[in-house]
Design a protein around this motif. Structure first.
Motif, mmCIF file in Angstrom:
data_model
loop_
_atom_site.group_PDB
_atom_site.id
_atom_site.type_symbol
_atom_site.label_atom_id
_atom_site.label_comp_id
_atom_site.label_asym_id
_atom_site.label_seq_id
_atom_site.Cartn_x
_atom_site.Cartn_y
_atom_site.Cartn_z
ATOM 1 N N PHE A 1 0.854 -1.201 0.000
ATOM 2 C CA PHE A 1 0.000 0.000 0.000
ATOM 3 C C PHE A 1 0.889 1.250 0.000
ATOM 4 C CE2 PHE A 1 -2.495 -3.092 2.766
ATOM 5 C CZ PHE A 1 -3.080 -3.699 1.671
ATOM 6 N N SER A 2 1.728 1.307 -0.989
ATOM 7 C CA SER A 2 2.807 2.305 -1.013
ATOM 8 C C SER A 2 2.301 3.749 -0.908
ATOM 9 C CB SER A 2 3.587 2.152 -2.322
ATOM 10 O OG SER A 2 4.643 3.078 -2.356
ATOM 11 N N ASN A 3 3.129 4.564 -0.343
ATOM 12 C CA ASN A 3 2.950 6.007 -0.367
ATOM 13 C C ASN A 3 3.948 6.533 -1.383
ATOM 14 O OD1 ASN A 3 2.667 8.701 0.083
ATOM 15 N ND2 ASN A 3 3.376 8.692 2.196
ATOM 16 N N PRO A 4 3.536 7.127 -2.503
ATOM 17 C CA PRO A 4 2.182 7.560 -2.779
ATOM 18 C C PRO A 4 1.359 6.617 -3.678
ATOM 19 C CG PRO A 4 3.652 8.582 -4.351
ATOM 20 C CD PRO A 4 4.506 7.708 -3.475
ATOM 21 N N ILE B 1 15.495 -1.091 3.472
ATOM 22 C CA ILE B 1 14.691 -0.516 4.557
ATOM 23 C C ILE B 1 13.258 -0.457 4.038
ATOM 24 C CG2 ILE B 1 14.352 1.454 6.102
ATOM 25 C CD1 ILE B 1 17.317 2.164 5.647
ATOM 26 N N ALA B 2 12.412 -1.320 4.587
ATOM 27 C CA ALA B 2 11.026 -1.430 4.103
ATOM 28 C C ALA B 2 10.117 -0.695 5.079
ATOM 29 C CB ALA B 2 10.626 -2.895 4.000
ATOM 30 N N ASP B 3 9.576 0.428 4.636
ATOM 31 C CA ASP B 3 8.604 1.136 5.466
ATOM 32 C C ASP B 3 7.289 0.371 5.360
ATOM 33 O OD1 ASP B 3 10.073 3.116 6.625
ATOM 34 O OD2 ASP B 3 9.171 4.792 5.533
ATOM 35 N N ASP B 4 7.005 -0.419 6.394
ATOM 36 C CA ASP B 4 5.798 -1.257 6.379
ATOM 37 C C ASP B 4 4.678 -0.604 7.182
ATOM 38 O OD1 ASP B 4 6.961 -3.282 4.793
ATOM 39 O OD2 ASP B 4 7.866 -4.257 6.530
ATOM 40 N N VAL B 5 4.588 0.714 7.081
ATOM 41 C CA VAL B 5 3.729 1.464 8.006
ATOM 42 C C VAL B 5 2.231 1.349 7.710
ATOM 43 C CG1 VAL B 5 5.574 3.107 8.501
ATOM 44 C CG2 VAL B 5 3.913 3.675 6.750
ATOM 45 N N TYR B 6 1.890 0.846 6.503
ATOM 46 C CA TYR B 6 0.461 0.733 6.163
ATOM 47 C C TYR B 6 -0.054 -0.703 6.225
ATOM 48 C CZ TYR B 6 1.173 5.505 4.652
ATOM 49 O OH TYR B 6 1.476 6.840 4.637
ATOM 50 N N ASP B 7 0.847 -1.650 6.504
ATOM 51 C CA ASP B 7 0.484 -3.073 6.409
ATOM 52 C C ASP B 7 -0.753 -3.445 7.212
ATOM 53 O OD1 ASP B 7 2.952 -3.087 5.146
ATOM 54 O OD2 ASP B 7 3.532 -5.021 5.975
ATOM 55 N N LEU B 8 -0.876 -2.925 8.427
ATOM 56 C CA LEU B 8 -1.962 -3.366 9.312
ATOM 57 C C LEU B 8 -3.332 -2.928 8.801
ATOM 58 C CD1 LEU B 8 -0.518 -2.778 12.928
ATOM 59 C CD2 LEU B 8 -0.146 -4.674 11.372
ATOM 60 N N GLY C 1 -6.241 -1.561 0.968
ATOM 61 C CA GLY C 1 -5.673 -1.101 2.229
ATOM 62 C C GLY C 1 -4.924 0.212 2.079
ATOM 63 N N GLY C 2 -4.341 0.653 3.175
ATOM 64 C CA GLY C 2 -3.503 1.851 3.155
ATOM 65 C C GLY C 2 -4.291 3.140 3.257
ATOM 66 N N CYS D 1 -5.563 11.192 -0.757
ATOM 67 C CA CYS D 1 -5.615 10.477 0.524
ATOM 68 C C CYS D 1 -7.081 10.366 0.949
ATOM 69 C CB CYS D 1 -4.819 11.248 1.574
ATOM 70 S SG CYS D 1 -4.997 10.530 3.220
ATOM 71 N N PHE D 2 -7.494 9.156 1.346
ATOM 72 C CA PHE D 2 -8.916 8.981 1.692
ATOM 73 C C PHE D 2 -9.147 8.801 3.197
ATOM 74 C CE2 PHE D 2 -7.311 4.857 0.038
ATOM 75 C CZ PHE D 2 -7.424 4.091 1.199
ATOM 76 N N THR D 3 -8.149 9.146 4.013
ATOM 77 C CA THR D 3 -8.359 8.946 5.460
ATOM 78 C C THR D 3 -8.613 10.241 6.224
ATOM 79 O OG1 THR D 3 -5.970 9.022 5.842
ATOM 80 C CG2 THR D 3 -6.968 6.849 5.531
ATOM 81 N N TRP D 4 -7.991 11.317 5.816
ATOM 82 C CA TRP D 4 -8.019 12.548 6.618
ATOM 83 C C TRP D 4 -9.404 13.189 6.645
ATOM 84 C CZ3 TRP D 4 -6.011 15.321 10.306
ATOM 85 C CH2 TRP D 4 -6.207 16.693 10.351
ATOM 86 N N GLU D 5 -10.016 13.320 5.490
ATOM 87 C CA GLU D 5 -11.324 13.971 5.416
ATOM 88 C C GLU D 5 -12.442 12.946 5.637
ATOM 89 O OE1 GLU D 5 -11.931 17.105 5.167
ATOM 90 O OE2 GLU D 5 -10.328 18.096 4.025
#
Ligand SMILES: Cc1ncc(COP(=O)(O)O)c(C=O)c1O
Length: 444
Positions: free
Chosen positions: A180-183, A208-215, A362-363, A415-419
């Motif tokens: 669920f890569s950014n961007p 270095i794998a930024d896995d910050v959206y995995d969950l 996801g993401g 981005c679909f989370t903030w608003e």
């Protein structure tokens, strides 16, 4: 001054939803922690280098289940101050700008990482690697690594840092957001992950794998489980297991996207030796594990199951709903004007309806390509000026210092989370207006 009287809608901000922040979960966990001196005292003092054992234990259980990894254990984890702080510590310990050659970054990239690499001595040595539908363009990366290996002299350069016996410096760094890569919202395929790990082993590279959206994964067929094995798990199992005791991958996790970035807490998973070396980073040894207090609160929420409840029954259903509404709006307002949905494998209109339900699994993001005649940065400026809609675009996602190698001319991130839901749809509707006008001006 924006000409539109409509309120500003921010589809750029990659932050969690303010209306969903888990305040009662944190209140309950803090209350328990602060009412019991056997919990509150250690949480308010300096902590052990790898992090508070309560979080290490609960997190390792949680991650083992989520990723189906029997090998995840406390000794492979470190608790961090979030993925950004952790990235800086990883570079402090495992790279040396007079020995480590380049940082290869998937482009479009998470732009704020660039400055962290520059702070650690890599200004001018960030190399952009394009991505295709399966993730990082492995052939291009291989060519670049081979080209850079041939440069004379470099590998004989003397390192200026003094690694401890449980630490080492890697010759190369590869940075990516595999899931669920950014961007771009893309998830790297399994085959590509395996190729990447093999390449890293061949070139003494640390991934270095930024896995910050995995969950944040909501494919209904696999609820509560990861979308893909992490690169760190592939390194553990591929071709008989890690080829060095340090391995070649570190997974950089974070609670920012699931609980709140203000908590400033995350974790890494790697081999045990790598984790030990990382926990001996100077600033950690001096101050103890970062986020000792908030890490203890999070541990309490994992212990009671409140964390899992919140994720599965509040956050994921809400974000799943938002992503579906955003996709529908993109289909309705943007695709008719020639936009291509990058996050989805094949955005051919005939196939789109069939793919919709599985499209964004996801993401935080949907990524689109504008028609070739439109420049994304100009489009974003116009959207802000005329319609009060903010989006991330083009230049925002280029690799600093190597923009020309992979120019991002047409990409726009939503981005679909903030608003909240209706504002996401309204924002995309307004983007459609801007797009229509812009296309009309091109005469097509
Ligand atoms: C890929 C990626 N890495 C790291 C971060 C920042 O994470 P943290 O808040 O844990 O520092 C973000 C936030 O947008 C991100 O998208």
């Amino acid at each position: 001054m924006p000409s539109s009287q409509d309120p500003v809608i921010d589809l750029f901000q990659g932050w969690p939803s303010p209306s969903l922040l888990p305040t009662s979960l944190l209140q309950a966990a803090s209350q328990t922690l602060l009412s019991n001196p056997s919990l509150s005292t250690p949480s308010l003092l300096y902590g052990p280098d790898p992090g508070p054992s309560c979080l290490l234990e609960h997190l390792s259980q949680y991650l083992s289940k989520f990723y189906s990894t029997s090998w995840t254990s406390s000794s492979r984890l470190t608790i961090t101050g979030g993925a950004s702080q952790s990235l800086a510590c990883i570079l402090q310990v495992y790279s040396d700008p007079s020995y480590t050659k380049n940082v290869y970054m998937v482009s479009p990239t998470y732009f704020l990482a660039c400055r962290i690499f520059e702070d650690n001595g890599f200004a001018g040595r960030l190399v952009a690697v394009p991505e295709d539908q399966e993730g990082i363009d492995i052939q291009r990366l291989e060519e670049l690594l081979a080209r850079d290996d041939l440069e004379n002299g470099w590998l004989d350069a003397r390192a200026t840092k003094r690694p401890l016996p449980c630490q080492k410096h890697f010759k190369n760094i590869i940075y990516c957001v595999p899931t669920f890569s950014n961007p771009s919202g893309k998830t790297m395929s399994l085959g590509r992950r395996e190729q990447l790990v093999r390449l890293a082993r061949k070139h003494d590279a640390l991934i270095i794998a930024d896995d910050v959206y995995d969950l944040l994964h909501w494919n209904p067929a696999r609820l509560g489980a990861a979308a893909m094995p992490r690169l760190v798990d592939i390194d553990h199992t591929l071709d008989g297991g890690v080829s060095s005791p340090y391995g070649h991958v570190v997974s950089n996790g974070s609670f920012s996207k699931v609980l709140g970035p203000g908590l400033r807490t995350g974790w890494t998973e790697s081999t045990e030796l790598f984790a030990l070396g990382l926990s001996k980073c100077g600033s950690t040894r001096s101050g103890g594990s970062p986020s000792q207090f908030t890490a203890s609160i999070i541990a309490e929420s994992l212990r009671t199951g409140a964390f899992q409840q919140y994720l599965d029954h509040v956050l994921i259903p809400a974000y799943r709903q938002r992503s579906a509404m955003a996709l529908e709006a993109v289909q309705r307002y943007l695709l008719p004007h020639g936009v291509v949905l990058v996050t989805i494998k094949d955005s051919n209109k005939a196939n789109l309806a069939r793919q919709m339900c599985a499209a964004v699994e996801g993401g935080y993001y949907i990524y689109i390509q504008l028609p070739k005649l439109l420049d994304a940065t100009r489009f974003a400026e116009q959207a802000a000026r005329q319609e009060n809609v903010i989006v991330g675009s083009g230049e925002n996602f280029e690799v600093v210092g190597d923009e020309a190698s992979v120019p991002i001319k047409h990409g726009v991130r939503i981005c679909f989370t903030w608003e909240d839901e209706h504002r996401i749809v309204e924002g995309i509707r307004r983007l459609g207006k801007v797009l229509e006008q812009a296309m009309a001006k091109t005469g097509t």
